[in-house]
Design a protein around this motif. Sequence first.
Motif, PDB file in Angstrom:
ATOM      1  N   SER A   1       0.841  -1.208   0.000  1.00  0.00           N
ATOM      2  CA  SER A   1       0.000   0.000   0.000  1.00  0.00           C
ATOM      3  C   SER A   1       0.868   1.246   0.000  1.00  0.00           C
ATOM      4  O   SER A   1       0.547   2.245  -0.648  1.00  0.00           O
ATOM      5  N   LEU A   2       1.985   1.203   0.732  1.00  0.00           N
ATOM      6  CA  LEU A   2       2.876   2.357   0.791  1.00  0.00           C
ATOM      7  C   LEU A   2       3.594   2.570  -0.540  1.00  0.00           C
ATOM      8  O   LEU A   2       3.734   3.709  -1.003  1.00  0.00           O
ATOM      9  N   LYS A   3       4.021   1.487  -1.156  1.00  0.00           N
ATOM     10  CA  LYS A   3       4.697   1.603  -2.451  1.00  0.00           C
ATOM     11  C   LYS A   3       3.750   2.190  -3.497  1.00  0.00           C
ATOM     12  O   LYS A   3       4.144   3.028  -4.310  1.00  0.00           O
ATOM     13  N   GLN A   4       2.485   1.773  -3.467  1.00  0.00           N
ATOM     14  CA  GLN A   4       1.491   2.329  -4.393  1.00  0.00           C
ATOM     15  C   GLN A   4       1.310   3.820  -4.159  1.00  0.00           C
ATOM     16  O   GLN A   4       1.327   4.626  -5.100  1.00  0.00           O
ATOM     17  N   SER A   5       1.151   4.207  -2.887  1.00  0.00           N
ATOM     18  CA  SER A   5       0.942   5.610  -2.553  1.00  0.00           C
ATOM     19  C   SER A   5       2.163   6.455  -2.914  1.00  0.00           C
ATOM     20  O   SER A   5       2.038   7.561  -3.457  1.00  0.00           O
ATOM     21  N   PHE A   6       3.340   5.935  -2.616  1.00  0.00           N
ATOM     22  CA  PHE A   6       4.585   6.651  -2.917  1.00  0.00           C
ATOM     23  C   PHE A   6       4.705   6.891  -4.417  1.00  0.00           C
ATOM     24  O   PHE A   6       5.047   8.002  -4.859  1.00  0.00           O
ATOM     25  N   LYS A   7       4.399   5.879  -5.201  1.00  0.00           N
ATOM     26  CA  LYS A   7       4.491   5.989  -6.666  1.00  0.00           C
ATOM     27  C   LYS A   7       3.530   7.057  -7.195  1.00  0.00           C
ATOM     28  O   LYS A   7       3.852   7.814  -8.107  1.00  0.00           O
ATOM     29  N   GLU A   8       2.343   7.132  -6.590  1.00  0.00           N
ATOM     30  CA  GLU A   8       1.324   8.083  -7.039  1.00  0.00           C
ATOM     31  C   GLU A   8       1.628   9.523  -6.631  1.00  0.00           C
ATOM     32  O   GLU A   8       1.282  10.461  -7.358  1.00  0.00           O
TER      33      GLU A   8
ATOM     34  N   ASN B   1      20.167  15.021   9.671  1.00  0.00           N
ATOM     35  CA  ASN B   1      21.100  14.890   8.546  1.00  0.00           C
ATOM     36  C   ASN B   1      21.080  13.475   7.982  1.00  0.00           C
ATOM     37  O   ASN B   1      21.205  13.274   6.771  1.00  0.00           O
ATOM     38  N   GLY B   2      20.913  12.482   8.853  1.00  0.00           N
ATOM     39  CA  GLY B   2      20.821  11.103   8.396  1.00  0.00           C
ATOM     40  C   GLY B   2      19.574  10.859   7.554  1.00  0.00           C
ATOM     41  O   GLY B   2      19.606  10.098   6.579  1.00  0.00           O
ATOM     42  N   ILE B   3      18.471  11.515   7.923  1.00  0.00           N
ATOM     43  CA  ILE B   3      17.225  11.402   7.143  1.00  0.00           C
ATOM     44  C   ILE B   3      17.390  12.088   5.783  1.00  0.00           C
ATOM     45  O   ILE B   3      16.996  11.555   4.733  1.00  0.00           O
ATOM     46  N   LEU B   4      17.995  13.265   5.789  1.00  0.00           N
ATOM     47  CA  LEU B   4      18.069  14.077   4.572  1.00  0.00           C
ATOM     48  C   LEU B   4      19.130  13.584   3.584  1.00  0.00           C
ATOM     49  O   LEU B   4      19.055  13.902   2.394  1.00  0.00           O
ATOM     50  N   LYS B   5      20.081  12.814   4.067  1.00  0.00           N
ATOM     51  CA  LYS B   5      21.204  12.391   3.234  1.00  0.00           C
ATOM     52  C   LYS B   5      20.746  11.653   1.978  1.00  0.00           C
ATOM     53  O   LYS B   5      21.350  11.787   0.917  1.00  0.00           O
ATOM     54  N   ARG B   6      19.644  10.905   2.109  1.00  0.00           N
ATOM     55  CA  ARG B   6      19.155  10.121   0.964  1.00  0.00           C
ATOM     56  C   ARG B   6      17.758  10.568   0.538  1.00  0.00           C
ATOM     57  O   ARG B   6      16.947   9.792   0.071  1.00  0.00           O
ATOM     58  N   SER B   7      17.495  11.865   0.716  1.00  0.00           N
ATOM     59  CA  SER B   7      16.187  12.432   0.362  1.00  0.00           C
ATOM     60  C   SER B   7      16.405  13.752  -0.354  1.00  0.00           C
ATOM     61  O   SER B   7      17.516  14.269  -0.410  1.00  0.00           O
ATOM     62  N   VAL B   8      15.314  14.292  -0.875  1.00  0.00           N
ATOM     63  CA  VAL B   8      15.334  15.664  -1.390  1.00  0.00           C
ATOM     64  C   VAL B   8      14.207  16.429  -0.706  1.00  0.00           C
ATOM     65  O   VAL B   8      13.244  15.834  -0.217  1.00  0.00           O
ATOM     66  N   LEU B   9      14.331  17.737  -0.664  1.00  0.00           N
ATOM     67  CA  LEU B   9      13.338  18.560   0.004  1.00  0.00           C
ATOM     68  C   LEU B   9      12.359  19.154  -0.999  1.00  0.00           C
ATOM     69  O   LEU B   9      12.758  19.620  -2.066  1.00  0.00           O
ATOM     70  N   ALA B  10      11.089  19.157  -0.636  1.00  0.00           N
ATOM     71  CA  ALA B  10      10.077  19.841  -1.443  1.00  0.00           C
ATOM     72  C   ALA B  10      10.317  21.350  -1.365  1.00  0.00           C
ATOM     73  O   ALA B  10      10.932  21.849  -0.422  1.00  0.00           O
ATOM     74  N   ASP B  11       9.845  22.079  -2.357  1.00  0.00           N
ATOM     75  CA  ASP B  11      10.046  23.532  -2.376  1.00  0.00           C
ATOM     76  C   ASP B  11       9.440  24.203  -1.153  1.00  0.00           C
ATOM     77  O   ASP B  11       9.998  25.157  -0.611  1.00  0.00           O
ATOM     78  N   ASN B  12       8.282  23.700  -0.720  1.00  0.00           N
ATOM     79  CA  ASN B  12       7.556  24.349   0.388  1.00  0.00           C
ATOM     80  C   ASN B  12       7.555  23.452   1.624  1.00  0.00           C
ATOM     81  O   ASN B  12       6.552  23.306   2.303  1.00  0.00           O
ATOM     82  N   TYR B  13       8.687  22.849   1.925  1.00  0.00           N
ATOM     83  CA  TYR B  13       8.742  21.904   3.054  1.00  0.00           C
ATOM     84  C   TYR B  13       8.553  22.637   4.378  1.00  0.00           C
ATOM     85  O   TYR B  13       8.823  23.832   4.507  1.00  0.00           O
TER      86      TYR B  13
ATOM     87  N   GLU C   1      12.867   5.726  -6.161  1.00  0.00           N
ATOM     88  CA  GLU C   1      13.454   7.059  -6.283  1.00  0.00           C
ATOM     89  C   GLU C   1      13.576   7.679  -4.899  1.00  0.00           C
ATOM     90  O   GLU C   1      12.991   7.187  -3.925  1.00  0.00           O
ATOM     91  N   LYS C   2      14.332   8.745  -4.818  1.00  0.00           N
ATOM     92  CA  LYS C   2      14.499   9.413  -3.527  1.00  0.00           C
ATOM     93  C   LYS C   2      13.182  10.026  -3.065  1.00  0.00           C
ATOM     94  O   LYS C   2      12.473  10.646  -3.864  1.00  0.00           O
ATOM     95  N   PRO C   3      12.847   9.884  -1.787  1.00  0.00           N
ATOM     96  CA  PRO C   3      11.634  10.534  -1.296  1.00  0.00           C
ATOM     97  C   PRO C   3      11.796  12.053  -1.266  1.00  0.00           C
ATOM     98  O   PRO C   3      12.880  12.568  -0.957  1.00  0.00           O
ATOM     99  N   VAL C   4      10.724  12.741  -1.615  1.00  0.00           N
ATOM    100  CA  VAL C   4      10.676  14.201  -1.524  1.00  0.00           C
ATOM    101  C   VAL C   4       9.982  14.533  -0.200  1.00  0.00           C
ATOM    102  O   VAL C   4       8.789  14.266  -0.027  1.00  0.00           O
ATOM    103  N   ILE C   5      10.711  15.090   0.732  1.00  0.00           N
ATOM    104  CA  ILE C   5      10.145  15.337   2.067  1.00  0.00           C
ATOM    105  C   ILE C   5       9.476  16.707   2.098  1.00  0.00           C
ATOM    106  O   ILE C   5      10.114  17.731   1.896  1.00  0.00           O
ATOM    107  N   LYS C   6       8.175  16.669   2.371  1.00  0.00           N
ATOM    108  CA  LYS C   6       7.412  17.913   2.452  1.00  0.00           C
ATOM    109  C   LYS C   6       7.181  18.334   3.895  1.00  0.00           C
ATOM    110  O   LYS C   6       7.200  19.522   4.205  1.00  0.00           O
ATOM    111  N   GLU C   7       6.937  17.366   4.760  1.00  0.00           N
ATOM    112  CA  GLU C   7       6.711  17.655   6.177  1.00  0.00           C
ATOM    113  C   GLU C   7       7.538  16.706   7.028  1.00  0.00           C
ATOM    114  O   GLU C   7       7.672  15.524   6.705  1.00  0.00           O
ATOM    115  N   LEU C   8       8.085  17.226   8.113  1.00  0.00           N
ATOM    116  CA  LEU C   8       8.800  16.388   9.081  1.00  0.00           C
ATOM    117  C   LEU C   8       8.499  16.940  10.459  1.00  0.00           C
ATOM    118  O   LEU C   8       8.603  18.148  10.696  1.00  0.00           O
ATOM    119  N   HIS C   9       8.101  16.046  11.362  1.00  0.00           N
ATOM    120  CA  HIS C   9       7.734  16.484  12.715  1.00  0.00           C
ATOM    121  C   HIS C   9       8.379  15.567  13.737  1.00  0.00           C
ATOM    122  O   HIS C   9       8.318  14.336  13.614  1.00  0.00           O
TER     123      HIS C   9
END
Length: 454
Positions: free
Chosen positions: A38-45, A128-140, A101-109
Amino acid sequence: MNNLLINKYNVSGPRYTSYPTVPYWDNETFSLKLWKASLKQSFKESNAKEGIGLYIHLPFCESLCTFCGCNKRITKQHSVEAPYIDAVLKEWDLYLELFDEKPVIKELHLGGGTPTFFSPEHLKRLINGILKRSVLADNYEFSFEGHPNNTTREHLQALFDVGFRRVSYGVQDYNETVQKAIHRIQPFENVERATNLAREIGYTSVGHDIIFGLPFQNLDHVKSTILKTKALLPDRLAFYSYAHVPWIKGNGQRGFNDNDLPTPELKRKQYELGKQLLAEVGYHEIGMDHFALKTDSLFQSMENGNLHRNFMGYTASKTQAMIGLGVSSISDSWYGFSQNVKGIESYYNLLKDDIIPVYRGHILNEEDLIIRQHILNLMCRFKTSWEDTNLYFKELPDALIMLKEMEIDGLVNIHAKHLEVTEKGQPFVRNICMAFDVLLQRKQPDAQLFSMTV
């Protein structure tokens, strides 16, 4: 507010941070394999389109607050910090293996527990460990929960340096008698210092959490707390009812007697007084129990129709996929929910075997998805519609019959293809959602599962 309405509608009910609510999850048909799919489907979409959300649970506290229902571990041993961060980053690595693909992080709490139990250096290493293999959304948007007593300039600066711009402080109440009862002693000066430090460093949204309905709390206490809050003018506020759920094992809510709590009538007066005082200085009510100034993103998202609600409460934007890391964290793929094990030792053992540490969850069926949308509409916009035939469900006529009495009481207006919650009905939005909750209506619980709605 009419005491007759309070007495009539003060029943046990969910806060609807999810649908289905956790007690109605179908754990028997759930599996880690289905959750991953379910997560892979949602991530792809949704990853490229809107990014994902991350919630990280940091469970350690140095002392127990007796009002708290969160999952926590009480300790003064800070040697627990590094192993826990290593484990969270290992869990993140296991999730990353699912994606192409690398996750695009929009929110982190960061929640807890007490996130500021951890040193600034350890928090920075975690992010930094989370962000090392991610990219940030423009409006994160990155946010964390700070304890006013132990949030230092170094904490705020370290998190600011890795992208945090929002912090919320747990205030609860400023009265010393109330603070002693809930085992949360923090003078106004500590909150003032933490609030001003955040603004000096450059945080653009500072929030305060205030609770009514606490033991020994009266109207004067609430008034005094709100007046002190006015002096600091936080950008947003959570002003919500204490959820008394002492039957949940290990949450610490046995530090006072039930007869020490305000009556439902007094609780509602506390809420109405607080709401009036907040409105006088420009706070606007957002959904249920939240308030914000016009300059805050939460108010703007309400105005734009983008307000969303999930396990973190109200958020200024929606991500279809939200991954929870750490003990007891809940993840949401939109098509399914999962929750991590609650014990730290179990969490470590599963990760050591390269297993995502989920122990229960629910995969939503077509009916669940329809009801979920109606409840989100009601909680975020105080209205919902079935004009679109895809949002019709077979028990809708029964739900509308249940709501007829609420319409007579002036809480809702029901039309042929839609309904809206009146201003009078907004404090009872949980009760209104319960009419749509077909799982709750089909099987009323034998024991009390939820806090009272008033």
